[in-house]
Design an enzyme around this catalytic site. Structure first.
Site, short mmCIF file in Angstrom:
data_model
loop_
_atom_site.label_atom_id
_atom_site.label_comp_id
_atom_site.label_asym_id
_atom_site.label_seq_id
_atom_site.Cartn_x
_atom_site.Cartn_y
_atom_site.Cartn_z
CG ASN A 9 75.15 80.47 73.45
OD1 ASN A 9 75.75 79.54 74.00
ND2 ASN A 9 75.38 81.75 73.72
CE LYS A 11 73.19 82.67 76.52
NZ LYS A 11 72.68 83.92 77.02
CG HIS A 94 77.53 85.53 74.17
ND1 HIS A 94 77.15 86.00 75.40
CD2 HIS A 94 76.40 85.12 73.55
CE1 HIS A 94 75.83 85.86 75.52
NE2 HIS A 94 75.36 85.33 74.42
CD GLU A 96 75.71 85.13 78.61
OE1 GLU A 96 76.11 84.00 78.34
OE2 GLU A 96 74.51 85.48 78.48
CD GLU A 166 73.31 87.08 71.31
OE1 GLU A 166 72.48 86.19 71.15
OE2 GLU A 166 74.23 87.02 72.13
N GLY A 172 68.36 87.02 78.04
CA GLY A 172 67.93 86.32 79.25
C GLY A 172 66.99 87.12 80.13
CB SER A 211 64.22 87.61 75.27
OG SER A 211 64.93 87.80 76.48
P1 13P Z 1 68.39 84.27 75.51
O1 13P Z 1 67.75 83.73 74.26
O2 13P Z 1 68.32 83.34 76.67
O3 13P Z 1 67.93 85.66 75.83
O4 13P Z 1 69.96 84.40 75.19
C1 13P Z 1 70.37 85.01 74.02
C2 13P Z 1 71.81 84.77 73.84
O5 13P Z 1 72.62 85.29 74.56
C3 13P Z 1 72.22 83.84 72.78
O6 13P Z 1 73.59 83.89 72.57
#
Ligand code: 13P
Length: 249
Positions: A9, A11, A94, A96, A166, A172, A211
């Site tokens: 992803n 983002k 997601h 976010e 997640e 992150g 992460s």
């Molecule tokens: P990170 O791997 O940067 O922690 O993000 C995970 C994520 O949100 C994947 O959709």
């Protein structure tokens, strides 16, 4: 046997230049692996990325889509358009999207229905906030998010997709869930799906995200109910992403 799946992803990251270098490296690095590999770039790069991965084992996914079919929805992108651009997968719900753009369980469920109708394979994300984990509410939250989608599309619908667990506190932050913490929730998710259909639960791929890096992927993917990963930051780096794909295979 569930085929392992690793999805990147991106983002809101990347450029035409960075995509070219990244995908060349990833395509070269994953040759011969049993892992299914998907990249999910921002909408505007889907066409370019689709061309770059043509003839490789990498598949295309999007990060979001509209819940509506088509029409006067300025700024939105329809599932049928993603399909038209060569996407196989779409990430839905997601954290976010849930926290920053107000997508609640009903919206995520409606988008999942739409994605399936448009011939896309949904990667439905679920996960608890840190305060919810600390209050002992992980199963309550994840169960609620999962059931909203299951009630909308049924076991047959979810069988065509993927669930990604997640934990929001791990995204992150560099604070990965331990393999045991993740496994516990993955087993809970699989048991939740089994209440609808045991065979579907057994065949369903459940990804871990939060992460994941080259050096912690193996421990996570070694767990019985973890079938791969949804990768954020590390999916932007060739060496890290390839190492994660290898760990899943
Ligand atoms: P990170 O791997 O940067 O922690 O993000 C995970 C994520 O949100 C994947 O959709």
């Amino acid at each position: 046997m569930r085929q392992p799946l690793v999805a990147g992803n991106w983002k809101m990251n990347g450029s035409r230049d960075s995509a070219t270098g990244l995908l060349k490296g990833v395509a070269a690095g994953i040759g011969g692996l049993a892992t299914e590999v998907v990249v999910c770039p921002p909408f505007v790069y889907l066409e370019q990325v689709g061309r770059l991965i043509d003839g490789t084992a990498i598949q295309l996914g999007a990060q979001n889509m509209a819940r509506e079919e088509a029409g006067a929805f300025t700024g939105e992108v329809a599932g049928s358009m993603l399909q038209d651009m060569g996407c196989s997968y779409v990430i839905l719900g997601h954290s976010e999207r849930r926290s920053l753009y107000g997508e609640d369980d009903a919206v995520v469920a409606a988008k999942t229905v739409r994605a399936l109708a448009d011939g896309l394979l949904p990667i439905v994300c679920v996960g608890e906030l840190l305060e919810e984990r600390q209050a002992g509410k992980t199963e309550e939250v994840v169960g609620r998010q999962l059931n909203a989608v299951l009630d909308a599309v049924g076991a047959a619908g979810i069988a065509r997709g993927v669930i990604a667990y997640e934990p929001v506190w791990a995204i992150g932050t560099g604070m990965t869930a331990t393999p045991e913490q993740a496994q516990e929730v993955h087993a809970f998710i699989r048991a939740g799906v089994a209440k609808y259909d045991g065979a579907v639960a057994e065949g369903l791929r459940i990804l871990y995200g939060g992460s994941v890096k080259g050096d912690n992927a193996e421990g996570l993917f070694g767990q019985p109910d973890i079938d791969g990963g949804l990768i954020g930051g590390a999916s932007l780096k060739v060496d890290d992403f390839v190492a994660i794909c290898r760990a899943a295979g």
